[in-house]
Scaffold this active site. Structure first.
Site, short mmCIF file in Angstrom:
data_model
loop_
_atom_site.label_atom_id
_atom_site.label_comp_id
_atom_site.label_asym_id
_atom_site.label_seq_id
_atom_site.Cartn_x
_atom_site.Cartn_y
_atom_site.Cartn_z
N LEU A 34 0.82 -1.22 0.00
CA LEU A 34 0.00 0.00 0.00
C LEU A 34 0.85 1.27 0.00
CD1 LEU A 34 -2.96 -0.95 2.43
CD2 LEU A 34 -2.81 -1.23 -0.04
N TYR A 147 16.64 3.75 -10.77
CA TYR A 147 15.42 3.08 -11.26
C TYR A 147 15.73 2.27 -12.52
CZ TYR A 147 10.72 2.54 -13.19
OH TYR A 147 9.56 2.01 -13.71
N LYS A 151 15.80 -1.81 -12.94
CA LYS A 151 14.82 -2.43 -13.84
C LYS A 151 15.56 -3.26 -14.90
CE LYS A 151 10.63 -1.24 -12.56
NZ LYS A 151 9.60 -2.25 -12.24
C1 UD1 Z 1 7.31 6.77 -16.27
C2 UD1 Z 1 6.84 5.94 -15.10
C3 UD1 Z 1 7.80 4.80 -14.87
C4 UD1 Z 1 7.98 4.03 -16.18
C5 UD1 Z 1 8.45 4.99 -17.26
C6 UD1 Z 1 8.55 4.30 -18.62
C7 UD1 Z 1 5.60 6.83 -13.18
C8 UD1 Z 1 5.66 7.64 -11.94
N1 UD1 Z 1 6.74 6.75 -13.88
O1 UD1 Z 1 8.53 7.46 -15.95
O2 UD1 Z 1 7.29 3.93 -13.88
O3 UD1 Z 1 8.88 2.99 -16.00
O4 UD1 Z 1 7.48 6.01 -17.42
O5 UD1 Z 1 8.86 5.23 -19.60
O6 UD1 Z 1 4.58 6.27 -13.50
N2 UD1 Z 1 6.63 15.81 -14.95
C9 UD1 Z 1 6.26 17.13 -14.79
N3 UD1 Z 1 5.55 17.46 -13.68
C10 UD1 Z 1 5.16 16.55 -12.73
C11 UD1 Z 1 5.54 15.19 -12.92
C12 UD1 Z 1 6.26 14.87 -14.04
O7 UD1 Z 1 6.59 17.99 -15.61
O8 UD1 Z 1 4.50 16.94 -11.76
C13 UD1 Z 1 7.42 15.44 -16.15
C14 UD1 Z 1 8.69 14.68 -15.80
O9 UD1 Z 1 9.74 15.53 -15.50
C15 UD1 Z 1 8.91 13.89 -17.09
C16 UD1 Z 1 7.48 13.62 -17.59
O10 UD1 Z 1 6.64 14.55 -16.93
O11 UD1 Z 1 9.58 14.67 -18.05
C17 UD1 Z 1 7.01 12.21 -17.25
O12 UD1 Z 1 7.28 11.98 -15.87
P1 UD1 Z 1 6.71 10.72 -15.09
O13 UD1 Z 1 5.24 10.63 -15.26
O14 UD1 Z 1 7.27 10.75 -13.72
O15 UD1 Z 1 7.25 9.51 -15.97
P2 UD1 Z 1 8.69 8.98 -16.44
O16 UD1 Z 1 9.79 9.57 -15.68
O17 UD1 Z 1 8.68 9.06 -17.91
#
Ligand code: UD1
Length: 312
Positions: A34, A147, A151
């Protein structure tokens, strides 16, 4: 009827998988601590699954469970799922994302457990910023964060336990999975879950970088269908990309979502996160080669996601 273990089974993807397996009349056991998963994600099937609140890092617990239950399928989804979180908590991430996985594989080997498939969920993060594009399963690997390193290592252990010891294993590399039930409540949550929450609650959204970073967003229902097909219909220890095969800049996704919701997002821009990937897009030929085609366009997926939140 098969018996399946889903680690991380009340999380976002795991809970969708649990629902699908219950519909298929499989017996489902879930282990989840959780940390990000929520029991409400399986509220409607709680009488049909067995749930243990437990960490996969507790090897005694896991060993006893594996011996007792004799699973046919093991879907290993439990993980520290955030790339950015792993940069802050590298050792803890390592214990969850690698050690627990190898420990489980080793227990299966040492006890000759008669499983039908062990499926490990790796990530597109393993490709990092290597130049090949789009990413095929044979593209260069460039893990930029704890990470991604864990993985990749766990994925290779999974494949190798298959090749060396004839254990039926397979691994998948998730690209950016989105959809209902993704927990938006951590700063490390998936970006579209955070955008959804900010749109709904009229809160400011922090954009890391300029929004030009691209991702291959894939809807959770497609992901779960792919997981079941890969686990039941493949017989080689190998790895599959799970994605849509499209690349979209984050800022474009946000604008599309704003249009669907009819709400303008209040965006605050900050510096890009450490270890963040610039461009991500999968070649999904291998997945298509086993007869699987994603059904959800980004527009349809976002529309459904927003509808879910408007109704719940
Ligand atoms: C995501 C997944 C990860 C997976 C990967 C495969 C999550 C948390 N992460 O990582 O498990 O293995 O894809 O590609 O599900 N961002 C913002 N603002 C925010 C949050 C994020 O701008 O509040 C940006 C981040 O900097 C990044 C993008 O959005 O550039 C995607 O971020 P995130 O959703 O964390 O995913 P990944 O790092 O791509």
């Amino acid at each position: 009827m098969s018996k399946a273990l889903i680690t991380g089974g009340v999380g976002f993807i795991g809970s969708f998988l649990a629902h699908k397996l219950v519909v298929n009349e499989d017996e489902v056991v879930i282990v989840d601590d959780l940390s990000m998963g929520r029991l409400e994600n399986i509220a409607d099937i709680q009488d049909e699954v067995t749930f243990y609140k437990h960490t996969v890092c507790d090897e005694d617990f896991m060993h006893n469970l594996l011996l007792k239950e004799k699973f046919d399928y093991i879907y290993y989804l439990a993980a520290v799922s955030s790339v950015a979180d792993s940069v802050v908590r590298p050792w803890y991430t390592h214990l969850v994302n690698q050690e627990s996985v190898v420990n489980t594989l080793e227990f299966i080997r040492a006890n000759n457990l008669p499983i039908k498939k062990f499926l490990f969920t790796s990530s597109a993060a393993v490709y990092g910023n290597a130049a090949d594009f789009p990413k095929t399963e044979d593209s260069h690997i460039d893990p930029l964060t704890p990470y991604a390193i864990d993985k990749y290592a766990s994925e290779r252990y999974t494949i190798d336990y298959g090749r060396l010891y004839n254990i039926p294993t397979v691994a998948v590399r998730f690209f950016n999975v989105y959809g209902p039930r993704q927990n938006p409540n951590s700063e490390y949550s998936g970006v579209l879950s955070i955008v959804t929450k900010c749109l709904k609650e009229n809160k400011p959204f922090t954009l890391y970088g300029d929004g030009s970073q691209t991702r291959d967003f894939v809807y959770v229902e497609d992901v779960v269908d792919a997981l079941i097909k890969i686990s039941t219909e493949t017989d080689e220890p190998t790895v599959y990309n799970i994605a849509n095969g499209d690349e979209t800049p984050l800022i474009d996704v946000i604008h599309t979502y704003e249009n669907i919701a009819g709400i303008k997002l209040n965006i605050i821009q900050k510096e890009a996160r450490q270890g963040d990937i610039n461009k991500s897009r999968a070649d999904v030929s291998k997945l298509k080669g086993i007869g699987f085609k994603p059904q959800w366009s980004l527009h349809d997926g976002l529309t459904n996601y927003w509808k879910y939140y408007s109704e719940n």
